[in-house]
Design a protein around this motif. Structure first.
Motif, PDB file in Angstrom:
ATOM      1  N   THR A  71     -24.914  -1.079  -4.488  1.00  0.00           N
ATOM      2  CA  THR A  71     -24.687  -0.026  -3.503  1.00  0.00           C
ATOM      3  C   THR A  71     -25.880   0.917  -3.529  1.00  0.00           C
ATOM      4  N   PHE A  72     -26.088   1.619  -2.430  1.00  0.00           N
ATOM      5  CA  PHE A  72     -27.135   2.635  -2.368  1.00  0.00           C
ATOM      6  C   PHE A  72     -26.761   3.644  -1.296  1.00  0.00           C
ATOM      7  N   ASN A  73     -27.537   4.689  -1.171  1.00  0.00           N
ATOM      8  CA  ASN A  73     -27.361   5.720  -0.156  1.00  0.00           C
ATOM      9  C   ASN A  73     -25.926   6.253  -0.187  1.00  0.00           C
ATOM     10  N   THR A  74     -25.114   6.014   0.836  1.00  0.00           N
ATOM     11  CA  THR A  74     -23.762   6.584   0.903  1.00  0.00           C
ATOM     12  C   THR A  74     -22.785   5.887  -0.036  1.00  0.00           C
ATOM     13  N   GLY A  75     -23.095   4.674  -0.469  1.00  0.00           N
ATOM     14  CA  GLY A  75     -22.210   3.918  -1.349  1.00  0.00           C
ATOM     15  C   GLY A  75     -21.061   3.233  -0.629  1.00  0.00           C
TER      16      GLY A  75
END
Length: 134
Positions: A66-70
């Motif tokens: 995951t990244f950014n907002t998840g």
């Protein structure tokens, strides 16, 4: 779309440790996003409602990124590293399977549609929301 218009499609990762099936039309519209992660992976999106996706094998062989907002849950095979499906941020109530990982025997035709995820993701994502609804 009625369930009678749907066919069973199968697919999975390169080593086939992770396999799944979906219910979708035999003629497909595939979104090809140019955002950084989709472009790097070469992911071609076929988004389906959660109820039309079944993980057949490999649930214990999946890693998640995951990244950014998840919100997006990028699942990939721990053995071969291929991401054959994931939960997209645009459609957290569904799954996007990678058309490149779909067994093509059940596909009558497919159109690749460009999706501008680089400069207009938020606005464009609204146009995808209906794809994960039954």
């Amino acid at each position: 779309m009625s369930d009678t218009d749907l066919v069973k499609h199968t697919g999975g990762c390169h080593c086939r440790a992770v396999t799944w099936e979906i219910q979708a039309p035999s003629t497909l519209s595939i979104d090809e996003c140019n955002c950084t992660i989709c472009e790097m992976k070469g992911f071609q999106h076929l988004i389906v409602p959660r109820t039309r996706f079944t993980l057949l094998t490999g649930g214990d062989n999946i890693a998640t990124y995951t990244f950014n907002t998840g919100v997006a849950q990028h699942y990939f095979c721990k053995t071969c590293g291929v991401q054959s499906y994931y939960v997209p941020r645009s459609n957290p109530d569904g799954y996007s399977v990678n058309f490149r990982c779909l067994d093509k025997a059940s596909v009558a035709d497919a159109e690749i549609v460009p999706f501008d995820g680089r400069s207009g993701w938020e606005e464009g994502a609204k146009k995808l929301a209906h794809l994960s609804k039954d």
